[in-house]
Scaffold this active site. Structure first.
Site, PDB file in Angstrom:
ATOM      1  N   ASP A   1       0.852  -1.196   0.000  1.00 52.58           N
ATOM      2  CA  ASP A   1       0.000   0.000   0.000  1.00 52.58           C
ATOM      3  C   ASP A   1       0.879   1.235   0.000  1.00 52.58           C
ATOM      4  OD1 ASP A   1      -2.211  -1.620   0.223  1.00 52.58           O
ATOM      5  OD2 ASP A   1      -2.527  -1.224   2.360  1.00 52.58           O
TER       6      ASP A   1
ATOM      7  N   HIS B   1      -5.329   5.443  -0.481  1.00 56.33           N
ATOM      8  CA  HIS B   1      -4.032   4.827  -0.783  1.00 56.33           C
ATOM      9  C   HIS B   1      -4.172   4.001  -2.057  1.00 56.33           C
ATOM     10  CE1 HIS B   1      -5.831   1.235   1.190  1.00 56.33           C
ATOM     11  NE2 HIS B   1      -4.921   0.522   0.552  1.00 56.33           N
TER      12      HIS B   1
ATOM     13  N   HIS C   1      -3.379   0.283  -3.449  1.00 61.26           N
ATOM     14  CA  HIS C   1      -3.025  -1.103  -3.115  1.00 61.26           C
ATOM     15  C   HIS C   1      -2.519  -1.733  -4.408  1.00 61.26           C
ATOM     16  CE1 HIS C   1      -3.905  -5.159  -1.220  1.00 61.26           C
ATOM     17  NE2 HIS C   1      -4.223  -5.483  -2.458  1.00 61.26           N
TER      18      HIS C   1
HETATM   19 ZN   LIG Z   1      -3.415  -3.153   0.639  1.00 64.53          ZN
END
Ligand SMILES: [Zn+2]
Length: 266
Positions: A139, A226, A228
């Site tokens: 992440d 974020h 991933h």
């Molecule tokens: Zn993640």
């Protein structure tokens, strides 16, 4: 004339309304023939099992097999031994080929703009969500709307961009916007949690390493904005295996992107 009592039942535990994968049995003269059809633009791995009486199958069950994109093939053939028979099947499928072999020598680009920095908010084996199928995900704690770049060449096989919903609960998982890119070794990369309408590429499109492909966000199962990123392949009808990939940063090769560390894209 012979009367056949036919009980052919199908249960698909996955995506009951999704007909992109169709596995059907047909009675053809004295046989039951099972066909599998994959209407998706990506390989799938299928686990197929059936219980039956008064039939004789040409293969041992369960079957574990890969079907190529837009392909239909016979997967099983059973001889009818008695007029009265039963057949009940069940299958699961997952995106990707179990036969893919990851090129471990490949050094990935960090999936953001060259020269910019991002902080890792969860690394490999991260305690929040990076275990089991997601063991080697990374992440990057980038703020919403940050440009996302392809980490490796490939072909886009799946996109989702219509979601505007996310939260720190598994029930949000299906609401993640994402791009899935297939590499030439058959592995897949997912770029997940993108913002609504934050996808710049189309299914079937070839993308180059370092190409701008979308914008990050906070859709799906997430505690906050974020990106991933994960590279993986299917292992059976339900599970996948991820790979501990390496990245090229301005400071050299990153073997183990570490939580709290900042890396400059190269
Ligand atoms: Zn993640």
């Amino acid at each position: 004339m012979k009367q056949f009592l036919i009980t052919i039942l199908f249960l698909s535990s996955l995506l009951a309304v999704d007909d992109s994968v169709n596995i059907k049995a047909k009675v053809v003269e004295k046989d039951v023939v099972v066909y599998a059809q994959n209407r998706n633009p990506f390989c799938i791995t299928v686990k197929y099992d059936a219980s039956y009486t008064n039939l004789s199958a040409d293969k041992k069950l369960p079957l574990l097999f890969v079907i190529k994109p837009f392909t239909k093939e016979e997967i099983l053939h059973l001889k009818i031994l008695k007029n009265k028979f039963s057949f009940k099947a069940h299958y699961d499928w997952t995106i990707g080929s179990k036969d893919a072999k990851h090129d471990d020598s490949y050094i990935y680009k960090l999936p953001y703009k060259t020269g910019t920095v991002q902080k890792v908010s969860q690394g490999f084996n991260g305690k929040f969500t990076h275990f089991n199928n997601s063991q080697y995900a990374v992440d990057f704690g980038m703020k919403e709307g940050t440009e996302v770049y392809a980490a490796r060449d490939g072909v886009v096989v799946k996109t989702k961009a219509d979601s505007n919903s996310g939260g720190a609960n598994r029930s949000f998982e299906k609401h993640a916007n994402e791009i899935i890119i297939e590499h030439n070794d058959g592995t897949l990369a997912s770029y997940t949690h993108l913002k609504q309408n934050g996808v710049l590429v189309k299914v079937g499109e070839k993308v180059n390493r370092a190409q701008l492909i979308g914008y990050s966000g906070k859709t799906g199962y997430t505690r906050g904005p974020h990106l991933h990123f994960i590279v993986y392949k299917a292992t059976d009808g339900k599970n996948r295996k991820s790979f501990p990939i390496k990245f090229m940063s301005a400071g050299g090769i990153v073997n183990n992107p570490t939580i709290g560390q900042v890396y400059r894209s190269h």
